[in-house]
Design an enzyme around this catalytic site. Sequence first.
Site, PDB file in Angstrom:
ATOM      1  N   CYS A 110     -23.740  -6.152  -9.499  1.00  0.00           N
ATOM      2  CA  CYS A 110     -24.921  -5.312  -9.270  1.00  0.00           C
ATOM      3  C   CYS A 110     -26.152  -5.837  -9.993  1.00  0.00           C
ATOM      4  O   CYS A 110     -27.258  -5.749  -9.483  1.00  0.00           O
ATOM      5  CB  CYS A 110     -24.642  -3.871  -9.672  1.00  0.00           C
TER       6      CYS A 110
ATOM      7  N   CYS B  89     -20.906  -9.208 -13.395  1.00  0.00           N
ATOM      8  CA  CYS B  89     -21.356  -7.947 -12.797  1.00  0.00           C
ATOM      9  C   CYS B  89     -22.206  -8.225 -11.564  1.00  0.00           C
ATOM     10  O   CYS B  89     -23.305  -8.759 -11.658  1.00  0.00           O
ATOM     11  CB  CYS B  89     -22.162  -7.151 -13.804  1.00  0.00           C
TER      12      CYS B  89
END
Length: 136
Positions: free
Chosen positions: A48, A46
């Site tokens: 982010c 991920c």
Amino acid sequence: MYPEELVKPMREELTNAGFEALYTSKDVDNAMSKKGTTLVMVNSVCGCAAGTARPGAIASLAAEKTPTNLTTVFAGVEKESTQKAREFMIPFPASSPAIALFKDGNLVHMLERHHIEGRSAQMIAQNLAQAYDEFC
């Protein structure tokens, strides 16, 4: 499961900084049985959150006190070791990325994904450094 060519640079970001990659449940058990403090970074693709979690965990190693043992498992890649590491993180629900600090095998500090998202690597490093001051 993610392809190795995708995760290799993300894993190496940590292993190049001194983290030991754990691939099996036995690896995790061995790491958690060590005396002293053990940092477990649940790595993730991920962008982010993991994009600041990895640099934050690495930057935290510049603190005056640091964990005795540095380890990492990779969620979505190393299923066995990740599942075993998460057993040690109970009562916290599974989340990735996540960063857990253990002292003599006991969980003493936890950063879940929601503590990481939206925070800079420096903020994560500062949070971990405070935990190191208390427990390392």
